[in-house]
Design a protein around this motif. Structure first.
Motif, PDB file in Angstrom:
ATOM      1  N   LEU A 188       1.304  -1.073   0.126  1.00 59.44           N
ATOM      2  CA  LEU A 188       0.085  -0.342  -0.092  1.00 59.44           C
ATOM      3  C   LEU A 188       1.104   1.556   0.009  1.00 59.44           C
ATOM      4  N   VAL A 189       1.721   1.538   1.183  1.00 57.65           N
ATOM      5  CA  VAL A 189       2.743   2.308   0.796  1.00 57.65           C
ATOM      6  C   VAL A 189       3.188   2.935   0.137  1.00 57.65           C
ATOM      7  N   ASN A 190       3.732   1.704  -1.268  1.00 57.24           N
ATOM      8  CA  ASN A 190       4.626   1.756  -2.390  1.00 57.24           C
ATOM      9  C   ASN A 190       3.382   1.911  -3.509  1.00 57.24           C
ATOM     10  N   MET A 191       2.467   1.665  -3.502  1.00 56.96           N
ATOM     11  CA  MET A 191       1.448   2.200  -4.524  1.00 56.96           C
ATOM     12  C   MET A 191       1.236   3.779  -4.258  1.00 56.96           C
ATOM     13  N   GLY A 192       1.649   4.484  -2.721  1.00 55.14           N
ATOM     14  CA  GLY A 192       1.420   5.332  -2.399  1.00 55.14           C
ATOM     15  C   GLY A 192       2.479   6.757  -3.065  1.00 55.14           C
ATOM     16  N   ALA A 234       1.308   7.689   2.839  1.00 50.22           N
ATOM     17  CA  ALA A 234       0.858   7.857   4.811  1.00 50.22           C
ATOM     18  C   ALA A 234      -0.733   7.570   4.899  1.00 50.22           C
ATOM     19  N   ILE A 235      -1.697   8.137   3.493  1.00 47.83           N
ATOM     20  CA  ILE A 235      -2.923   8.170   4.333  1.00 47.83           C
ATOM     21  C   ILE A 235      -3.656   6.519   3.645  1.00 47.83           C
ATOM     22  N   LEU A 236      -2.634   5.703   2.124  1.00 48.01           N
ATOM     23  CA  LEU A 236      -2.794   4.302   2.307  1.00 48.01           C
ATOM     24  C   LEU A 236      -2.017   3.513   3.494  1.00 48.01           C
ATOM     25  N   GLY A 237      -1.307   3.780   4.055  1.00 45.13           N
ATOM     26  CA  GLY A 237      -0.288   3.469   4.620  1.00 45.13           C
ATOM     27  C   GLY A 237      -0.277   3.351   6.048  1.00 45.13           C
ATOM     28  N   THR A 238      -1.123   3.545   6.767  1.00 42.74           N
ATOM     29  CA  THR A 238      -1.331   4.275   7.860  1.00 42.74           C
ATOM     30  C   THR A 238      -1.856   3.159   8.645  1.00 42.74           C
ATOM     31  N   PRO A 239      -3.189   2.356   8.615  1.00 39.05           N
ATOM     32  CA  PRO A 239      -4.089   1.356   8.853  1.00 39.05           C
ATOM     33  C   PRO A 239      -2.812   0.585   8.774  1.00 39.05           C
ATOM     34  N   ALA A 240      -2.475   0.211   7.748  1.00 41.81           N
ATOM     35  CA  ALA A 240      -2.067  -1.374   8.103  1.00 41.81           C
ATOM     36  C   ALA A 240      -0.661  -0.538   8.750  1.00 41.81           C
ATOM     37  N   ASP A 241       0.026   0.240   9.194  1.00 40.55           N
ATOM     38  CA  ASP A 241       1.260  -0.087   9.503  1.00 40.55           C
ATOM     39  C   ASP A 241       1.296   0.285  10.867  1.00 40.55           C
ATOM     40  N   VAL A 242       0.015   0.194  11.729  1.00 42.17           N
ATOM     41  CA  VAL A 242      -0.887   0.419  13.369  1.00 42.17           C
ATOM     42  C   VAL A 242      -0.485  -1.375  13.248  1.00 42.17           C
ATOM     43  N   VAL A 243      -1.294  -2.336  12.258  1.00 48.25           N
ATOM     44  CA  VAL A 243      -1.874  -3.103  12.793  1.00 48.25           C
ATOM     45  C   VAL A 243      -0.376  -3.917  12.547  1.00 48.25           C
ATOM     46  N   LYS A 244       0.265  -3.813  11.508  1.00 43.66           N
ATOM     47  CA  LYS A 244       1.467  -4.154  11.683  1.00 43.66           C
ATOM     48  C   LYS A 244       2.867  -4.224  12.395  1.00 43.66           C
ATOM     49  N   THR A 245       2.528  -2.794  13.232  1.00 45.30           N
ATOM     50  CA  THR A 245       3.539  -2.823  14.758  1.00 45.30           C
ATOM     51  C   THR A 245       3.153  -3.037  15.903  1.00 45.30           C
ATOM     52  N   ARG A 246       1.333  -3.158  15.750  1.00 45.63           N
ATOM     53  CA  ARG A 246       1.283  -4.591  17.073  1.00 45.63           C
ATOM     54  C   ARG A 246       1.032  -5.735  16.728  1.00 45.63           C
ATOM     55  N   ILE A 247       1.224  -6.691  15.977  1.00 50.24           N
ATOM     56  CA  ILE A 247       1.508  -7.701  15.555  1.00 50.24           C
ATOM     57  C   ILE A 247       3.452  -8.140  15.507  1.00 50.24           C
ATOM     58  N   MET A 248       3.612  -6.953  15.938  1.00 47.60           N
ATOM     59  CA  MET A 248       5.610  -7.355  15.592  1.00 47.60           C
ATOM     60  C   MET A 248       5.861  -7.209  16.882  1.00 47.60           C
ATOM     61  N   ASN A 249       4.668  -6.267  17.745  1.00 45.26           N
ATOM     62  CA  ASN A 249       5.416  -6.078  19.002  1.00 45.26           C
ATOM     63  C   ASN A 249       4.995  -6.704  20.501  1.00 45.26           C
ATOM     64  N   GLN A 250       3.749  -8.246  19.867  1.00 35.95           N
ATOM     65  CA  GLN A 250       2.921  -8.271  20.480  1.00 35.95           C
ATOM     66  C   GLN A 250       3.954  -9.607  21.481  1.00 35.95           C
ATOM     67  N   PRO A 251       3.791 -10.148  22.447  1.00 37.80           N
ATOM     68  CA  PRO A 251       4.699 -11.396  22.927  1.00 37.80           C
ATOM     69  C   PRO A 251       4.129 -12.347  22.508  1.00 37.80           C
ATOM     70  N   ARG A 252       4.792 -13.449  22.106  1.00 37.90           N
ATOM     71  CA  ARG A 252       4.998 -15.283  21.411  1.00 37.90           C
ATOM     72  C   ARG A 252       5.751 -15.544  22.176  1.00 37.90           C
ATOM     73  N   ASP A 253       4.418 -17.474  21.836  1.00 41.48           N
ATOM     74  CA  ASP A 253       5.218 -18.549  22.640  1.00 41.48           C
ATOM     75  C   ASP A 253       6.346 -19.024  21.779  1.00 41.48           C
ATOM     76  N   LYS A 254       7.192 -20.293  22.095  1.00 37.49           N
ATOM     77  CA  LYS A 254       7.822 -20.498  21.899  1.00 37.49           C
ATOM     78  C   LYS A 254       7.983 -20.794  19.987  1.00 37.49           C
ATOM     79  N   GLN A 255       6.461 -21.118  19.862  1.00 38.19           N
ATOM     80  CA  GLN A 255       6.870 -21.993  18.777  1.00 38.19           C
ATOM     81  C   GLN A 255       6.915 -20.417  17.158  1.00 38.19           C
ATOM     82  N   GLY A 256       6.826 -19.596  17.897  1.00 41.47           N
ATOM     83  CA  GLY A 256       7.097 -18.239  17.593  1.00 41.47           C
ATOM     84  C   GLY A 256       5.594 -17.177  17.050  1.00 41.47           C
TER      85      GLY A 256
END
Length: 319
Positions: free
Chosen positions: A198-202, A239-261
């Motif tokens: 999305l960001v690169n489409m923008g 910025a308009i196209l990428g912010t929603p996906a950026d919020v989701v991406k940041t939260r998923i990458m910052n969440q705690p994980r189990d031993k299997q990832g």
């Protein structure tokens, strides 16, 4: 026979950009991206901190201080240099990400899809090229992006009295690899790739389309003025196209994980999206939009001006 013997010598006498055009463009785009990243990195750190606020990872009440107060708070509570915490993996990421996406886009534009007879590149082709280039570049750079996001949150963990997870970029890579395996290094790659498309489409699509529209339909020349106008437009659309996906991406990458990832808070990017909308409202997807745009605008401006100038200096044709 004489011609065959002379040809390698002629090839060796050619300038490096002509002998290795893709390698040259990769190196030049990586250099331009590193400059742009270091100049605008404090805004990226502020944006990341804002996007983490309110998520399930920290049920403790957190004040929504806004961009300026968040940045000022980081300086007061952690120190000025902490605004560049995570800058090293960010630069590593852009060496891979920007190098791959720029070379891929130009290859798609010039060799795969091809320009029209008047040298213009139809919008639909530019959209396809931009999304494909962004997705491919981000997939390769995903491990460095994961480390960048994780390291940006270390200062916040220190203030909350939590133990630090990493002692440097190398330690972060090793720890993530030991805890989650190879799969752990690509944690969150799906929303990462979606966001990059999305960001690169923008970014790529808008810059290329606006620049060549101006060159074909206005008296403007292929110079810094045209590059600046096109880059400002590309930063806003990205910025308009990428912010929603950026919020989701940041939260998923910052969440705690189990031993299997596997993530403990969100099952997928769609699950994270639904939880954010249900728990915090639709506009939570645009949390951090102002710093995202305020970062993308100068990032895009610095990157494209630097990239176009060093291409010209090195004898490579204009983008």
């Amino acid at each position: 026979m004489l011609h065959a013997e002379c040809y390698p010598q002629e090839e060796r006498s050619l300038p490096f950009p002509e002998r290795w055009p893709r390698a040259s463009k990769f190196a030049l785009s990586a250099c331009a991206a590193a400059v742009a990243e270091l100049v605008t990195f404090p805004l990226d750190l502020t944006k990341t901190r804002l996007q983490i606020q309110g998520e399930a990872a920290g049920r403790r009440a957190v004040p929504y201080r806004g961009m300026l107060r968040t940045a000022a708070g980081i300086v007061q509570e952690e120190g000025l240099l902490k605004l560049w915490q995570g800058a090293t993996p960010a630069v590593y990421r852009h060496i891979v990400y920007s190098g791959v996406r720029m070379v891929t886009y130009e290859h798609i534009r010039d060799s795969v899809l091809g320009r029209a007879e008047d040298k213009s590149f139809p919008l639909w082709r530019s959209v396809v090229g931009g999304m494909a280039a962004g997705a491919i570049g981000q997939f390769f750079a995903s491990p460095t992006d994961l480390v960048k996001v994780q390291m940006q949150m270390e200062g916040k963990r220190r203030l909350e009295g939590k133990p630090l997870r990493f002692h440097g970029v190398h330690h972060a890579f090793v720890k993530i690899l030991s805890e989650g395996g190879i799969r752990g290094l690509w944690a969150g790659w799906v929303p990462n790739v979606q966001r990059a498309a999305l960001v690169n489409m923008g970014d790529l699509t808008t810059y290329d389309s606006v620049k060549h529209f101006l060159l074909l339909n206005t008296p403007l020349q292929d110079n810094s003025v045209t590059h600046s106008i096109a880059s400002v437009c590309s930063g806003l659309v990205a910025a308009i196209l990428g912010t929603p996906a950026d919020v989701v991406k940041t939260r998923i990458m910052n969440q705690p994980r189990d031993k299997q990832g596997r993530g403990l808070l969100y099952k997928s990017s769609a699950d994270c999206l639904i939880q954010a909308i249900q728990g915090e409202g639709f506009m939570s997807l645009y949390k951090g939009f102002l710093p995202t745009w305020m970062r993308m605008a100068p990032w895009s401006l610095v990157f494209w001006l630097t990239y176009e100038q060093i291409r010209r200096i090195c004898g490579v044709s204009s983008f």
